[in-house]
Design a protein around this motif. Structure first.
Motif, PDB file in Angstrom:
ATOM      1  N   ARG A  43      66.731  26.305 -30.074  1.00  8.88           N
ATOM      2  CA  ARG A  43      66.243  25.045 -30.653  1.00  8.88           C
ATOM      3  C   ARG A  43      65.072  25.378 -31.562  1.00  8.88           C
ATOM      4  N   GLU A  44      65.020  24.721 -32.705  1.00  7.16           N
ATOM      5  CA  GLU A  44      63.876  24.851 -33.604  1.00  7.16           C
ATOM      6  C   GLU A  44      62.966  23.645 -33.401  1.00  7.16           C
ATOM      7  N   PHE A  45      61.664  23.907 -33.453  1.00  2.39           N
ATOM      8  CA  PHE A  45      60.663  22.864 -33.255  1.00  2.39           C
ATOM      9  C   PHE A  45      59.725  22.816 -34.449  1.00  2.39           C
ATOM     10  N   ASP A  46      59.299  21.619 -34.793  1.00  6.99           N
ATOM     11  CA  ASP A  46      58.291  21.425 -35.830  1.00  6.99           C
ATOM     12  C   ASP A  46      56.912  21.568 -35.195  1.00  6.99           C
ATOM     13  N   ALA A  47      56.644  22.770 -34.725  1.00  5.75           N
ATOM     14  CA  ALA A  47      55.371  23.060 -34.058  1.00  5.75           C
ATOM     15  C   ALA A  47      55.105  24.558 -34.173  1.00  5.75           C
ATOM     16  N   GLU A  94      71.941  17.396 -20.160  1.00  2.31           N
ATOM     17  CA  GLU A  94      70.653  17.599 -19.474  1.00  2.31           C
ATOM     18  C   GLU A  94      69.805  18.631 -20.200  1.00  2.31           C
ATOM     19  N   MET A  95      70.417  19.726 -20.637  1.00  2.00           N
ATOM     20  CA  MET A  95      69.673  20.761 -21.371  1.00  2.00           C
ATOM     21  C   MET A  95      69.155  20.209 -22.695  1.00  2.00           C
ATOM     22  N   THR A  96      69.978  19.438 -23.388  1.00  2.00           N
ATOM     23  CA  THR A  96      69.569  18.838 -24.650  1.00  2.00           C
ATOM     24  C   THR A  96      68.440  17.838 -24.429  1.00  2.00           C
ATOM     25  N   SER A  97      68.539  17.033 -23.390  1.00  2.00           N
ATOM     26  CA  SER A  97      67.493  16.066 -23.055  1.00  2.00           C
ATOM     27  C   SER A  97      66.167  16.779 -22.796  1.00  2.00           C
ATOM     28  N   THR A  98      66.228  17.911 -22.103  1.00  2.16           N
ATOM     29  CA  THR A  98      65.018  18.670 -21.792  1.00  2.16           C
ATOM     30  C   THR A  98      64.354  19.188 -23.070  1.00  2.16           C
ATOM     31  N   THR A  99      65.138  19.726 -24.005  1.00  6.77           N
ATOM     32  CA  THR A  99      64.524  20.235 -25.236  1.00  6.77           C
ATOM     33  C   THR A  99      64.020  19.088 -26.109  1.00  6.77           C
ATOM     34  N   GLU A 100      64.663  17.924 -26.027  1.00  3.71           N
ATOM     35  CA  GLU A 100      64.153  16.758 -26.759  1.00  3.71           C
ATOM     36  C   GLU A 100      62.801  16.328 -26.190  1.00  3.71           C
ATOM     37  N   GLU A 149      68.663  20.296 -33.590  1.00 12.97           N
ATOM     38  CA  GLU A 149      69.772  20.336 -32.654  1.00 12.97           C
ATOM     39  C   GLU A 149      69.551  21.448 -31.638  1.00 12.97           C
ATOM     40  N   THR A 150      69.916  21.169 -30.392  1.00 11.60           N
ATOM     41  CA  THR A 150      69.902  22.179 -29.349  1.00 11.60           C
ATOM     42  C   THR A 150      71.275  22.829 -29.345  1.00 11.60           C
ATOM     43  N   LEU A 195      58.827  30.749 -37.576  1.00 12.94           N
ATOM     44  CA  LEU A 195      59.653  30.544 -38.769  1.00 12.94           C
ATOM     45  C   LEU A 195      58.813  30.236 -40.006  1.00 12.94           C
ATOM     46  N   GLY A 196      57.486  30.188 -39.828  1.00 14.09           N
ATOM     47  CA  GLY A 196      56.604  29.831 -40.933  1.00 14.09           C
ATOM     48  C   GLY A 196      56.509  28.321 -41.084  1.00 14.09           C
ATOM     49  N   ASN A 197      55.553  27.874 -41.836  1.00 18.22           N
ATOM     50  CA  ASN A 197      55.346  26.437 -42.094  1.00 18.22           C
ATOM     51  C   ASN A 197      55.234  25.618 -40.814  1.00 18.22           C
ATOM     52  N   GLY A 198      54.640  26.205 -39.760  1.00 18.03           N
ATOM     53  CA  GLY A 198      54.428  25.460 -38.523  1.00 18.03           C
ATOM     54  C   GLY A 198      55.693  25.182 -37.740  1.00 18.03           C
ATOM     55  N   ARG A 199      56.728  26.004 -37.951  1.00 17.44           N
ATOM     56  CA  ARG A 199      57.991  25.826 -37.230  1.00 17.44           C
ATOM     57  C   ARG A 199      58.246  27.032 -36.330  1.00 17.44           C
ATOM     58  N   THR A 200      58.942  26.774 -35.226  1.00 12.88           N
ATOM     59  CA  THR A 200      59.226  27.822 -34.244  1.00 12.88           C
ATOM     60  C   THR A 200      60.659  27.694 -33.752  1.00 12.88           C
ATOM     61  N   LYS A 201      61.304  28.828 -33.615  1.00  8.14           N
ATOM     62  CA  LYS A 201      62.628  28.872 -32.980  1.00  8.14           C
ATOM     63  C   LYS A 201      62.454  29.444 -31.583  1.00  8.14           C
ATOM     64  N   MET A 202      62.883  28.671 -30.588  1.00  5.16           N
ATOM     65  CA  MET A 202      62.842  29.125 -29.203  1.00  5.16           C
ATOM     66  C   MET A 202      64.265  29.483 -28.796  1.00  5.16           C
ATOM     67  N   THR A 203      64.423  30.677 -28.232  1.00  5.34           N
ATOM     68  CA  THR A 203      65.706  31.113 -27.696  1.00  5.34           C
ATOM     69  C   THR A 203      65.528  31.358 -26.217  1.00  5.34           C
TER      70      THR A 203
END
Length: 167
Positions: A19-23, A142-148, A3-4, A112-120
């Motif tokens: 937003r947290e990413f699986d990357a 629009e902001m949510t669409s961009t992070t998706e 979730e954004t 965040l470990g395990n290949g996850r990242t939190k972007m602020t």
């Protein structure tokens, strides 16, 4: 699906987007500073983005032009003040349709470990009125669409790397 989160407290000059990413962090950082990757995700769905310049280093400048489905163009430019890979990017951005209204932006990338990242993404506007203008109806979507879109670019990058033959 991640979730954004968008925080915009009344009466304040800031917006905080997380937003947290699986990357992994280095990949998220790269996707936010590499012109080829930025062009693939920056802006809401339905817009095309051209990165005219992106010199992602302290003192470097950048300029992006977006085109919406109706053919309208929007240009934004700024200066990178601090680029510390893969932890942080600090810079300004100015929408050319409203010159003089400069936003200070600090993006941080937390492993965040395990290949996850939190972007602020912390945006500080010159006035509460400027901030409120940014929060017009539809802006959260629009902001949510961009992070998706960023999440999709990251997953494509990971898939391509996994599919690449070992050297």
């Amino acid at each position: 699906m991640a979730e954004t989160n968008i925080i915009a407290e009344p009466g304040k000059q800031e917006i905080i987007i997380t937003r947290e990413f699986d990357a992994p962090r280095d990949l998220v950082f790269k996707a936010c500073t590499d012109p080829e990757l930025v062009a693939q995700w920056w802006g809401p769905r339905g817009t095309t983005t051209t990165v005219e310049k992106m010199d992602a280093r302290s003192g470097g400048t950048w300029r992006v032009v977006q085109r919406d489905a109706e053919g309208n163009t929007f240009a934004i430019h700024g200066v990178f003040h601090d680029v510390t890979p893969p932890e942080r990017v600090v810079g300004t951005n100015e929408y050319e349709g409203m010159p003089g209204h400069i936003v200070l932006e600090t993006e941080t990338f937390e492993d965040l470990g395990n290949g996850r990242t939190k972007m602020t993404d912390h945006l500080v506007f010159q006035t509460v009125e400027d901030r409120d203008a940014m929060l017009q109806p539809g802006m959260k979507e629009e902001m949510t669409s961009t992070t998706e879109l960023l999440a999709e670019v990251l997953q494509r990058q990971i898939s391509q790397k996994q599919a690449a033959p070992a050297r």
